[in-house]
Motif scaffolding. Sequence first.
Motif, PDB file in Angstrom:
ATOM      1  N   ALA A  91      11.974   4.270   0.438  1.00 50.34           N
ATOM      2  CA  ALA A  91      12.788   4.089   1.628  1.00 50.34           C
ATOM      3  C   ALA A  91      12.069   3.869   2.920  1.00 50.34           C
ATOM      4  O   ALA A  91      12.559   3.374   3.894  1.00 50.34           O
ATOM      5  CB  ALA A  91      13.479   5.503   1.801  1.00 50.34           C
ATOM      6  N   GLU A  92      10.758   4.196   2.819  1.00 49.46           N
ATOM      7  CA  GLU A  92      10.087   4.146   3.871  1.00 49.46           C
ATOM      8  C   GLU A  92       8.919   3.104   3.595  1.00 49.46           C
ATOM      9  O   GLU A  92       8.552   2.917   2.357  1.00 49.46           O
ATOM     10  CB  GLU A  92       9.270   5.426   4.255  1.00 49.46           C
ATOM     11  N   ASN A  93       8.218   2.617   4.809  1.00 45.89           N
ATOM     12  CA  ASN A  93       7.240   1.587   4.535  1.00 45.89           C
ATOM     13  C   ASN A  93       5.807   2.207   4.264  1.00 45.89           C
ATOM     14  O   ASN A  93       4.993   1.645   4.053  1.00 45.89           O
ATOM     15  CB  ASN A  93       7.201   0.841   5.786  1.00 45.89           C
ATOM     16  N   THR A  94       5.790   3.519   4.525  1.00 45.73           N
ATOM     17  CA  THR A  94       4.082   4.145   4.632  1.00 45.73           C
ATOM     18  C   THR A  94       4.036   5.155   3.654  1.00 45.73           C
ATOM     19  O   THR A  94       3.203   5.921   3.897  1.00 45.73           O
ATOM     20  CB  THR A  94       4.180   4.779   5.949  1.00 45.73           C
ATOM     21  N   SER A  96       2.970   4.643   0.452  1.00 49.31           N
ATOM     22  CA  SER A  96       2.079   4.000  -0.354  1.00 49.31           C
ATOM     23  C   SER A  96       0.733   4.980  -0.308  1.00 49.31           C
ATOM     24  O   SER A  96       0.253   5.159  -1.604  1.00 49.31           O
ATOM     25  CB  SER A  96       1.735   2.593  -0.384  1.00 49.31           C
ATOM     26  N   MET A  97       0.207   5.462   0.743  1.00 46.61           N
ATOM     27  CA  MET A  97      -1.172   5.914   0.438  1.00 46.61           C
ATOM     28  C   MET A  97      -0.965   7.363   0.191  1.00 46.61           C
ATOM     29  O   MET A  97      -1.687   7.881  -0.457  1.00 46.61           O
ATOM     30  CB  MET A  97      -1.852   5.796   2.098  1.00 46.61           C
ATOM     31  N   ALA A 111       9.956  -2.070   0.330  1.00 39.99           N
ATOM     32  CA  ALA A 111      10.751  -0.778   1.228  1.00 39.99           C
ATOM     33  C   ALA A 111      12.017  -1.391   1.234  1.00 39.99           C
ATOM     34  O   ALA A 111      12.331  -2.712   1.464  1.00 39.99           O
ATOM     35  CB  ALA A 111       9.840  -0.878   2.608  1.00 39.99           C
ATOM     36  N   SER A 195     -14.497  -0.629   7.081  1.00 38.66           N
ATOM     37  CA  SER A 195     -14.158   0.661   6.700  1.00 38.66           C
ATOM     38  C   SER A 195     -13.003   0.664   5.800  1.00 38.66           C
ATOM     39  O   SER A 195     -11.705   0.590   6.405  1.00 38.66           O
ATOM     40  CB  SER A 195     -13.962   1.657   8.043  1.00 38.66           C
ATOM     41  N   ILE A 196     -13.063   0.658   4.711  1.00 39.59           N
ATOM     42  CA  ILE A 196     -11.962   0.425   3.810  1.00 39.59           C
ATOM     43  C   ILE A 196     -12.013   1.876   2.927  1.00 39.59           C
ATOM     44  O   ILE A 196     -12.911   2.316   2.135  1.00 39.59           O
ATOM     45  CB  ILE A 196     -12.179  -0.455   2.667  1.00 39.59           C
ATOM     46  N   PRO A 197     -10.940   2.600   3.132  1.00 40.33           N
ATOM     47  CA  PRO A 197     -10.752   3.900   2.604  1.00 40.33           C
ATOM     48  C   PRO A 197     -11.050   4.229   1.120  1.00 40.33           C
ATOM     49  O   PRO A 197     -12.024   4.795   0.688  1.00 40.33           O
ATOM     50  CB  PRO A 197      -9.127   4.437   2.700  1.00 40.33           C
ATOM     51  N   TRP A 198     -10.577   3.256   0.230  1.00 38.65           N
ATOM     52  CA  TRP A 198     -11.252   3.450  -1.179  1.00 38.65           C
ATOM     53  C   TRP A 198     -12.718   3.419  -1.298  1.00 38.65           C
ATOM     54  O   TRP A 198     -13.272   3.775  -2.267  1.00 38.65           O
ATOM     55  CB  TRP A 198     -10.324   2.668  -2.088  1.00 38.65           C
ATOM     56  N   PHE A 227      -9.371   8.576   8.478  1.00 32.58           N
ATOM     57  CA  PHE A 227      -8.070   8.271   8.034  1.00 32.58           C
ATOM     58  C   PHE A 227      -7.588   9.580   7.789  1.00 32.58           C
ATOM     59  O   PHE A 227      -7.788  10.157   6.582  1.00 32.58           O
ATOM     60  CB  PHE A 227      -8.312   7.369   6.807  1.00 32.58           C
ATOM     61  N   PRO A 228      -7.054  10.425   8.836  1.00 33.72           N
ATOM     62  CA  PRO A 228      -6.597  11.615   8.518  1.00 33.72           C
ATOM     63  C   PRO A 228      -5.434  11.859   7.486  1.00 33.72           C
ATOM     64  O   PRO A 228      -5.335  12.722   6.874  1.00 33.72           O
ATOM     65  CB  PRO A 228      -5.634  12.034   9.928  1.00 33.72           C
ATOM     66  N   MET A 229      -4.828  10.562   7.103  1.00 33.67           N
ATOM     67  CA  MET A 229      -3.839  10.797   6.061  1.00 33.67           C
ATOM     68  C   MET A 229      -4.389  10.645   4.837  1.00 33.67           C
ATOM     69  O   MET A 229      -3.827  10.579   3.708  1.00 33.67           O
ATOM     70  CB  MET A 229      -2.494   9.974   6.053  1.00 33.67           C
ATOM     71  N   ARG A 259      -1.193  20.736   3.818  1.00 30.12           N
ATOM     72  CA  ARG A 259      -0.263  20.337   5.046  1.00 30.12           C
ATOM     73  C   ARG A 259       0.323  18.928   5.038  1.00 30.12           C
ATOM     74  O   ARG A 259       1.387  18.519   5.494  1.00 30.12           O
ATOM     75  CB  ARG A 259      -0.992  20.842   6.301  1.00 30.12           C
TER      76      ARG A 259
END
Lengths: 583, 230
Positions: A91-94, A96-97, A111, A195-198, A227-229, A259
């Motif tokens: 339903a949302e675009n975000t 995935s992470m 989405a 800076s790539i998270p993975w 990347f706080p999420m 959280r």
Amino acid sequence: MLSLANKKILIVEDFAEFARSLRGMLHPMGATESKIVNNAQDAIEACNTTKFDIILSDYNLGPKKDGQQLLEELQHQQLIKSSCIFIMITAENTTSMVMAAVEYVPDSYIAKPFNGNLLQARLQKAMEKKQAMLEVNRALRNKQWVEALKIIDTVKSEHPKFKMSCLRAQITALKNLKKLDDALKIAEQIASVRSIPWALESIGEILYLKKDYQKSIAVFSRLVAEFPMSVDGYDWLAKVQCVIGESQAAQKTIEEAIRRSPKVLQRQKVLGAIAEENSDYQTMAQAYRDAIKYGQYSAFSSTEEYLQLTSAISTQIKQATAQQAIQGEPEQPQEDNDSSSKSEEQPELDYNKLKAEVARTFENIDAKFPKSESKQLQTKLANAEFLFATCENDEADVLVEQAKETYINLSQQLDQDTSISVCKTLTQMGENEFADMVINTAAKQYFEDSDFIVRAAKSCNKPELLKLCKQASRLNALGIEYFEKKDFQNAANAFSQVYAMAPGNINMSLNYIQSLLKLSTSSEKRVELLETTRKVLESIPQIVFPDPRFERYKELKRLTLLLLEKSNLNQVAREESPTEPDV
Amino acid sequence: MTTNNDNIFNLILASTVHDMKNSLSMLGESLNVILNTVEQQNLDDKTKANYGVVQYESSRVNNSLMQLLALYKLENEQLPFNPNYINVHDFFEEQRLRQLHLLEAKNISCEIDVDESVEAVFDECLLSTVLENIIGNAIRYSKSKILLSCTQTETTNILVNDDGPGYPSEMIEMAGSYIQGINQSTGSTGLGLVFAQKIADIHSHRGKLGSISLSNNGRLNGGTFEFKIP
């Protein structure tokens, strides 16, 4: 041009209108065989009978399993083939992470709302990638790391578009081959450009594997700052903090992750374990409550979170009772007005509510999980622990005796975690001697697994385990060294000593068997060696799939029987032809 | 337990947006069902145009909802940001396909000018939400053509060019402070540009922030929107 003719397609969508509209979108792409189901359970059943080529599943599927849990279940039960494309409709675009924090990731997210053209492009892209990476992923799944590296090189040159996926696969393979420095170099190279998270996560993980904990913490701290999420980052950070003994900091870290993304069974279990280490039984109880809640429809739910919940409650009650004993009757008004001592305590416990919760938890264990010896053993102990906490000592004693009997009559070895947990519970109830026996047995069964020994020594407060296992480990390492040098005689000698020290250790028995088999092919004492092999094989306790040692056991058993048969035939042949020289 | 007002807003916003998005999809689906009962060739131009309006407006509302939710999450450090190497041509192609109905309804062509091997590092989901809004606007104002292009120097520049009348000069001058563009009287909510600006901000690299800018007399002699990734 994409053609879906003859492709078996499954649509999992709880809105009938949308499901039909999806089918309508697939029609112009040539799709003729599409099946619609409206919940995860029906999807699992459909996959039991049909091997689908494409699965389009909504993430939100009503009150039970969601799309992610469906994917996990399908992978876990191996109900989909490796070439199957799984597209998650969100339903949302975000999302995935947040969802990437799980073990299994779909081939693509799309989405809502979207049209047929976009869907077609996504399908085409996913199929192209799946096709290019198919052999790589197959090798990785079968843990054929060397083979995987070879295939990756080819794919990388033939499909430059999938370079990043290839590099990621390469890091995985190298990591598993313990070529940590090579893996680190690739990940650092990627992260030095962007800076790539993975990539950052890979660096942190490799540093952790290299036991460079401070550097690893620095990398994960950077990851969560940038990347706080990145909830994976917090999970990892907490793990490393635990290893270096900073369990208070670890609890704060994992609470941050929760959280941001609470609905993950595994994460709640980690919080529970850390809180236990910090003697924060209230948080521990809540974490396992949440683990049970969010794991209700998960393929990964286990008796562990249920038993840990009852254990946390038992400890809470025990502590509260002890506190009351010190402070006197709880009903009496406090003499002084100093409320600070009160605020340090746990909040007032509602005994009746907790008792009911424990009873319900035991009922759920019974109803939800198949009967097994280990479950029976653990449930009895947990129940006894709770009865002790509520001062019903006689009933508790009966259960402890029953549990001991169950343990003695086990037909299979306990797994590592169960061994630790049984030992801990027994110790808490003052059954030190039996607890020692349980953990010493487990130490012999798994001594080559140094992570387990360290964990067991720490959890059960038995540092002497470390020493006990060192000698056996050294001999085993020696045996492996000889084996790799193809000196099978010395290898077999070393392994036979280890086998004598820890006869119940399955991996050691298998090592011994493997060296004996190798030796028998070139030795004159073949028949004798094969007989010994047979005896060792027969001494191995029952193991079944999905025990990770099962495959190796099966293969070595097959080889042994084959060689035995061959040698018997030869012997017969030899006896029949006197021209053969005597051996 | 203390109840936090902020938490209530958080919960309500997220669940309401999902609910509204579901309603929108249902509206769209129902419309499709109604239309399917009529033979396509029997539809008159007016009905077709009305159908286009419903589709366009619902996708606009949807896009606004997504941006609202994302902005809220961004302020609360809850917005996932997951940059990765993305093939720009594929990305543009998807943006075009997303709007295909509207492009066809308004008879506007959408061209892509970027080498098929070009890659850039950005969050695909977030930039897609930005461009959906920008391209939607471009379709509204362009005469016949839209061009999606990309140039790479020390930065990667994603451009949306149209052949319309161009952006008003007040808007162009507001560079860097689009929040001022929120103006009830002109009907511009400013959301699209504020959102784009915020998303550009988080696309930082080695201390440099991403940026957006508007200009006129671009490659199609109309307006140009530019998203710069350092």
